[in-house]
Design an enzyme around this catalytic site. Structure first.
Site, PDB file in Angstrom:
ATOM      1  N   SER A 187       0.826  -1.201   0.000  1.00  0.00           N
ATOM      2  CA  SER A 187       0.000   0.000   0.000  1.00  0.00           C
ATOM      3  C   SER A 187       0.864   1.257   0.000  1.00  0.00           C
ATOM      4  O   SER A 187       1.970   1.265   0.552  1.00  0.00           O
ATOM      5  CB  SER A 187      -0.868  -0.026   1.260  1.00  0.00           C
ATOM      6  OG  SER A 187      -1.443   1.228   1.477  1.00  0.00           O
ATOM      7  N   TYR A 226      -1.582  -1.106  10.913  1.00  0.00           N
ATOM      8  CA  TYR A 226      -1.881  -1.669   9.581  1.00  0.00           C
ATOM      9  C   TYR A 226      -0.709  -1.439   8.631  1.00  0.00           C
ATOM     10  O   TYR A 226      -0.218  -2.351   7.969  1.00  0.00           O
ATOM     11  CB  TYR A 226      -3.165  -1.040   9.007  1.00  0.00           C
ATOM     12  CG  TYR A 226      -3.314  -1.272   7.520  1.00  0.00           C
ATOM     13  CD1 TYR A 226      -3.579  -2.548   7.029  1.00  0.00           C
ATOM     14  CD2 TYR A 226      -3.163  -0.227   6.594  1.00  0.00           C
ATOM     15  CE1 TYR A 226      -3.687  -2.775   5.657  1.00  0.00           C
ATOM     16  CE2 TYR A 226      -3.270  -0.442   5.238  1.00  0.00           C
ATOM     17  CZ  TYR A 226      -3.530  -1.716   4.772  1.00  0.00           C
ATOM     18  OH  TYR A 226      -3.623  -1.944   3.419  1.00  0.00           O
ATOM     19  N   LYS A 234       2.222  -4.037   6.609  1.00  0.00           N
ATOM     20  CA  LYS A 234       2.627  -4.030   5.191  1.00  0.00           C
ATOM     21  C   LYS A 234       4.147  -3.887   5.082  1.00  0.00           C
ATOM     22  O   LYS A 234       4.794  -4.588   4.301  1.00  0.00           O
ATOM     23  CB  LYS A 234       1.944  -2.878   4.438  1.00  0.00           C
ATOM     24  CG  LYS A 234       0.436  -3.048   4.291  1.00  0.00           C
ATOM     25  CD  LYS A 234       0.093  -4.228   3.409  1.00  0.00           C
ATOM     26  CE  LYS A 234      -1.387  -4.497   3.314  1.00  0.00           C
ATOM     27  NZ  LYS A 234      -1.713  -5.822   2.775  1.00  0.00           N
TER      28      LYS A 234
HETATM   29  P1  NAD Z   1     -10.918  -6.829   1.339  1.00  0.00           P
HETATM   30  O1  NAD Z   1     -11.086  -6.790   2.814  1.00  0.00           O
HETATM   31  O2  NAD Z   1     -12.099  -6.540   0.495  1.00  0.00           O
HETATM   32  O3  NAD Z   1     -10.308  -8.235   0.893  1.00  0.00           O
HETATM   33  C1  NAD Z   1      -9.463  -8.993   1.716  1.00  0.00           C
HETATM   34  C2  NAD Z   1     -10.031 -10.410   1.755  1.00  0.00           C
HETATM   35  O4  NAD Z   1      -9.177 -11.232   2.560  1.00  0.00           O
HETATM   36  C3  NAD Z   1     -11.419 -10.471   2.386  1.00  0.00           C
HETATM   37  O5  NAD Z   1     -12.271 -11.182   1.499  1.00  0.00           O
HETATM   38  C4  NAD Z   1     -11.218 -11.237   3.695  1.00  0.00           C
HETATM   39  O6  NAD Z   1     -12.345 -12.024   4.000  1.00  0.00           O
HETATM   40  C5  NAD Z   1      -9.980 -12.071   3.382  1.00  0.00           C
HETATM   41  N1  NAD Z   1      -9.133 -12.408   4.535  1.00  0.00           N
HETATM   42  C6  NAD Z   1      -8.643 -11.585   5.495  1.00  0.00           C
HETATM   43  N2  NAD Z   1      -7.866 -12.279   6.349  1.00  0.00           N
HETATM   44  C7  NAD Z   1      -7.860 -13.569   5.916  1.00  0.00           C
HETATM   45  C8  NAD Z   1      -7.240 -14.761   6.380  1.00  0.00           C
HETATM   46  N3  NAD Z   1      -6.470 -14.779   7.484  1.00  0.00           N
HETATM   47  N4  NAD Z   1      -7.458 -15.907   5.694  1.00  0.00           N
HETATM   48  C9  NAD Z   1      -8.246 -15.909   4.575  1.00  0.00           C
HETATM   49  N5  NAD Z   1      -8.844 -14.818   4.092  1.00  0.00           N
HETATM   50  C10 NAD Z   1      -8.656 -13.657   4.754  1.00  0.00           C
HETATM   51  O7  NAD Z   1      -9.716  -5.835   0.990  1.00  0.00           O
HETATM   52  P2  NAD Z   1      -9.255  -5.282  -0.423  1.00  0.00           P
HETATM   53  O8  NAD Z   1      -9.608  -3.860  -0.477  1.00  0.00           O
HETATM   54  O9  NAD Z   1      -9.665  -6.208  -1.499  1.00  0.00           O
HETATM   55  O10 NAD Z   1      -7.681  -5.343  -0.208  1.00  0.00           O
HETATM   56  C11 NAD Z   1      -6.895  -6.449  -0.640  1.00  0.00           C
HETATM   57  C12 NAD Z   1      -5.470  -6.235  -0.180  1.00  0.00           C
HETATM   58  O11 NAD Z   1      -5.003  -4.985  -0.696  1.00  0.00           O
HETATM   59  C13 NAD Z   1      -5.325  -6.135   1.329  1.00  0.00           C
HETATM   60  O12 NAD Z   1      -4.130  -6.780   1.706  1.00  0.00           O
HETATM   61  C14 NAD Z   1      -5.216  -4.646   1.581  1.00  0.00           C
HETATM   62  O13 NAD Z   1      -4.466  -4.359   2.744  1.00  0.00           O
HETATM   63  C15 NAD Z   1      -4.483  -4.174   0.336  1.00  0.00           C
HETATM   64  N6  NAD Z   1      -4.752  -2.768   0.006  1.00  0.00           N
HETATM   65  C16 NAD Z   1      -6.038  -2.321  -0.142  1.00  0.00           C
HETATM   66  C17 NAD Z   1      -6.287  -0.987  -0.423  1.00  0.00           C
HETATM   67  C18 NAD Z   1      -7.694  -0.465  -0.541  1.00  0.00           C
HETATM   68  O14 NAD Z   1      -7.902   0.752  -0.437  1.00  0.00           O
HETATM   69  N7  NAD Z   1      -8.697  -1.291  -0.791  1.00  0.00           N
HETATM   70  C19 NAD Z   1      -5.217  -0.092  -0.577  1.00  0.00           C
HETATM   71  C20 NAD Z   1      -3.916  -0.582  -0.445  1.00  0.00           C
HETATM   72  C21 NAD Z   1      -3.700  -1.928  -0.161  1.00  0.00           C
END
Ligand code: NAD
Ligand code: UDP
Length: 342
Positions: free
Chosen positions: A131, A155, A159
């Site tokens: 991120s 958080y 990362k």
């Molecule tokens: P999200 O919460 O929609 O998706 C994450 C998924 O992982 C969820 O479906 C959740 O149920 C699953 N999950 C969490 N912990 C788990 C575990 N221990 N075992 C199995 N499944 C698990 O989030 P997103 O927005 O799709 O983000 C995806 C990745 O991108 C994340 O790592 C997040 O930190 C990173 N990210 C997101 C953003 C954003 O703004 N959306 C920005 C930068 C980075």
């Protein structure tokens, strides 16, 4: 061979699953549904099926936790995994301050569990969801990949720590190929309106909050701060359409398969828009339904954040294509479908 998506039923994972399936890849998902819904499985299949016949052989979903090492080994045993895209993780900044141990446990231990299984089953290719938060308060804009890193909350530190773990794993095994993707601000939804961002509870992020105001679930948006040093006083971010972002993962995968070693890429548009720019663009597609008031700044927010995206363009052949209006239109369409207003 299949691509394993951890967290593949989540917001970014589901859009990436669609793009992968439509491009002819087979996909295996592990997700514990902590922030997603099993209905997303059906919707991914439905969208992907418009381009290609999808059978259980092409798309498999395991419901369970990535920290469950027995389950993870079972997945690697039952499927021929060629590459992994690691989305799974908890992602709410505010919650991470209140529950740091939960965040460290979930995000770090799930990554270790995954890396151990990859090592055991000799799977070499990994894309990791990092991120822009790892840049903390950057000294200048735009942000380049070689800028100093330093997170300001648990958080962000998960990362950063995972990035370090991946660098150590690569130092110990140079046959690994790892793409660390630092996302800027993903928003928008699939054109079908079947998948999008639907956080549990009150959204922390701007776009899902705006969408809920536009569809009448909340009365108004609080804009946190109008005294920033920006063109209209509200904070500036690099918003990127989630479908563009998903396509970036396919390009990263292609790069990994050419044995690229460990690489870090910013994924953004390279353009910054303010909160008011986003609200105005949204109002132009929803018919001025987003009322707002100005509220105090949110602690920890930076005034401006946008990426330099030259490295991804040059080395992955990837650039974001969709504009702010499309991001708003697809978000509104998804929210309306969900709230059955249309
Ligand atoms: P999200 O919460 O929609 O998706 C994450 C998924 O992982 C969820 O479906 C959740 O149920 C699953 N999950 C969490 N912990 C788990 C575990 N221990 N075992 C199995 N499944 C698990 O989030 P997103 O927005 O799709 O983000 C995806 C990745 O991108 C994340 O790592 C997040 O930190 C990173 N990210 C997101 C953003 C954003 O703004 N959306 C920005 C930068 C980075
Ligand atoms: N924001 C806002 N009201 C909200 C949510 C967010 O004004 O209800 C602002 C926030 O202060 C930041 C921008 O919108 O300036 C983007 O916030 P978001 O949480 O979506 O992403 P961040 O860049 O903080 O990761």
């Amino acid at each position: 061979m299949s691509v394993l998506l951890t967290g593949g039923l989540g917001y970014i994972g589901s859009h990436t699953a669609v793009e992968l399936l439509q491009s002819g890849e087979d996909v295996v998902v592990i997700d514990n549904l902590s922030n997603s819904n099993i209905k997303t499985k059906t919707n991914i299949k439905k969208i992907a099926s418009e381009k290609r016949k999808i059978s259980a052989k092409n798309f498999k979903v395991y419901i369970g936790d990535l920290r469950d090492t027995n389950l993870v080994e079972k997945i690697f045993t039952e499927n021929k995994i060629d590459s992994v895209i690691h989305f799974a993780g908890l992602k709410a900044v505010g919650e991470s301050v209140k529950k740091p141990l939960e965040y460290y446990d979930n995000n770090i231990n799930s990554t270790l569990s995954l890396l151990k299984a990859m090592n055991k089953f000799k799977v070499k290719n990994l894309v990791f969801s990092s991120s822009a938060t790892v840049y903390g308060q950057a000294k200048s804009m735009p942000i380049y990949e070689d800028f100093e890193v330093g997170a300001t909350n648990p958080y962000g530190r998960t990362k950063l720590f995972i990035e370090e773990i991946l660098k150590d794993a690569y130092a110990a095994d140079s046959t690994l190929n790892i793409a660390i993707l630092r996302y800027f601000n993903p928003i928008g939804a699939h054109d079908s309106g079947l998948i999008g961002e639907d956080p549990n509870g009150i959204p922390n992020n701007l776009m899902p909050y705006i969408s809920r105001v536009a569809t009448g679930r909340y009365d108004h948006l609080n804009i946190f701060g109008n005294d920033y040093n920006t063109h209209d006083g509200t904070a500036v971010r690099d918003y990127i359409h989630v479908v563009d972002l998903a396509k970036g993962h396919l390009k990263a995968l292609k790069k990994l398969r050419k044995n690229c070693g460990l690489q870090i890429y910013n994924l953004g548009t390279g353009v910054g828009y303010s909160v008011l720019d986003l609200v105005n663009a949204y109002n132009s597609v929803c018919g001025n339904k987003v009322k707002y008031i100005f509220a105090p700044r949110r602690p920890g927010d930076v005034d401006i954040c946008y990426a330099n995206v030259d490295k991804a363009k040059k080395e992955l052949g990837w650039t974001a294509k969709r504009n702010l209006k499309n991001m708003c239109k697809t978000s509104y369409n998804f929210e309306c479908k969900k709230s059955k207003l249309k």
